[in-house]
Design a protein around this motif. Structure first.
Motif, PDB file in Angstrom:
ATOM      1  N   ASN A   1     -14.415 -10.591   7.694  1.00 58.01           N
ATOM      2  CA  ASN A   1     -14.419 -11.316   8.972  1.00 58.01           C
ATOM      3  C   ASN A   1     -13.354 -12.409   8.898  1.00 58.01           C
TER       4      ASN A   1
ATOM      5  N   ASP B   1     -11.224 -13.735  11.128  1.00 56.48           N
ATOM      6  CA  ASP B   1     -11.162 -14.779  12.157  1.00 56.48           C
ATOM      7  C   ASP B   1     -12.139 -15.914  11.851  1.00 56.48           C
TER       8      ASP B   1
ATOM      9  N   GLN C   1      -6.723  -5.984  11.613  1.00 58.04           N
ATOM     10  CA  GLN C   1      -7.932  -6.418  12.299  1.00 58.04           C
ATOM     11  C   GLN C   1      -7.602  -7.065  13.637  1.00 58.04           C
ATOM     12  N   LYS C   2      -6.549  -7.887  13.672  1.00 56.26           N
ATOM     13  CA  LYS C   2      -6.148  -8.529  14.932  1.00 56.26           C
ATOM     14  C   LYS C   2      -5.691  -7.499  15.950  1.00 56.26           C
TER      15      LYS C   2
ATOM     16  N   GLN D   1      -8.731  -5.815  17.294  1.00 53.24           N
ATOM     17  CA  GLN D   1      -9.423  -6.715  18.204  1.00 53.24           C
ATOM     18  C   GLN D   1      -8.726  -6.762  19.563  1.00 53.24           C
TER      19      GLN D   1
ATOM     20  N   LYS E   1      -9.388  -3.540  21.529  1.00 48.62           N
ATOM     21  CA  LYS E   1     -10.695  -3.518  22.162  1.00 48.62           C
ATOM     22  C   LYS E   1     -10.730  -4.396  23.410  1.00 48.62           C
ATOM     23  N   GLU E   2     -10.106  -5.577  23.338  1.00 45.47           N
ATOM     24  CA  GLU E   2     -10.092  -6.483  24.492  1.00 45.47           C
ATOM     25  C   GLU E   2      -9.307  -5.865  25.647  1.00 45.47           C
TER      26      GLU E   2
END
Length: 223
Positions: free
Chosen positions: A116, A118, A156-157, A160, A163-164
């Motif tokens: 994780n 972030d 990961q970014k 993310q 998905k957004e």
């Protein structure tokens, strides 16, 4: 009965010249005067003056000195107590800050090794911000650089962001199907504004063009 008037004057002069000889003479003559008083039952002339000078030059100064010394001692004790209290409070605050820094570092480490990134970055940055002079902050700064330069973090970014973007596109599509064209346009435009480098920008532009056309036709039909 012997008179001690001359001895009184001599004692007084000795006090003026040097204090210690005056004390010795005062004690010697006063002792003799008291002995004469015991023998004769009459207080010899000058004894009262000898007593008065003993109080004036010896006893009272000693009492004043004791009072001053006691005051200085009490003040020193109060000052020492305040210093000790301040030192204790500062040490307690230092320990509390150290515990807080350790807790933040532990949480950040747990988030980091759990993938994780972030949350780990937020905790590391909070640690540096709240405890900048701690050794934990120095480690956190190194960890921040390491995370931001890692391949896993970048992946990961990207995931993310993907998905957004897909969520915004899905909301836009739902609004479009419900003929809420203004809402649909707002969702599609957010994709372009928030993620201008994304490969989904072209899809959002095409959707904007499509919805704009449908909106114009709907307005035309109403007119």
């Amino acid at each position: 009965t012997r008179a001690y008037d001359t001895k009184v004057v001599l004692t007084f002069v000795l006090y003026l010249i040097a204090w210690l000889p005056g004390v010795v003479a005062n004690l010697v003559y006063l002792s003799a005067a008291r002995r004469d008083e015991r023998l004769t039952g009459v207080s010899p002339p000058g004894k009262g003056c000898l007593v008065a000078m003993l109080w004036l030059f010896v006893i009272l100064p000693a009492l004043v000195g004791l009072i001053i010394a006691a005051g200085i001692g009490i003040q020193a004790c109060i000052s020492a107590y305040k210093k000790a209290e301040t030192a204790t409070r500062l040490e307690r605050q230092r320990l509390e800050r150290q515990l807080q820094a350790n807790e933040l570092l532990s949480l950040a480490q747990h988030a980091r090794w759990g993938g994780n990134y972030d949350q780990a970055l937020q905790l590391y940055e909070k640690l540096v911000r709240n405890h900048p002079d701690s050794r934990q902050a120095a480690y956190a700064e190194q960890a921040i650089v390491a995370i931001k330069s890692s391949f896993a973090y970048r992946q990961q970014k990207l995931e993310q962001q993907r998905k957004e973007i897909q969520e915004l596109l899905a909301k836009g599509t739902s609004a479009e199907k419900a003929q809420k064209y203004d809402s649909a346009l707002a969702f599609y435009r957010q994709v372009i504004v928030r993620y201008p480098q994304s490969p989904y920008v072209q899809q959002a532009r095409e959707a904007i063009a499509r919805v704009s056309t449908v909106k114009k036709r709907a307005i035309a039909r109403v007119s």
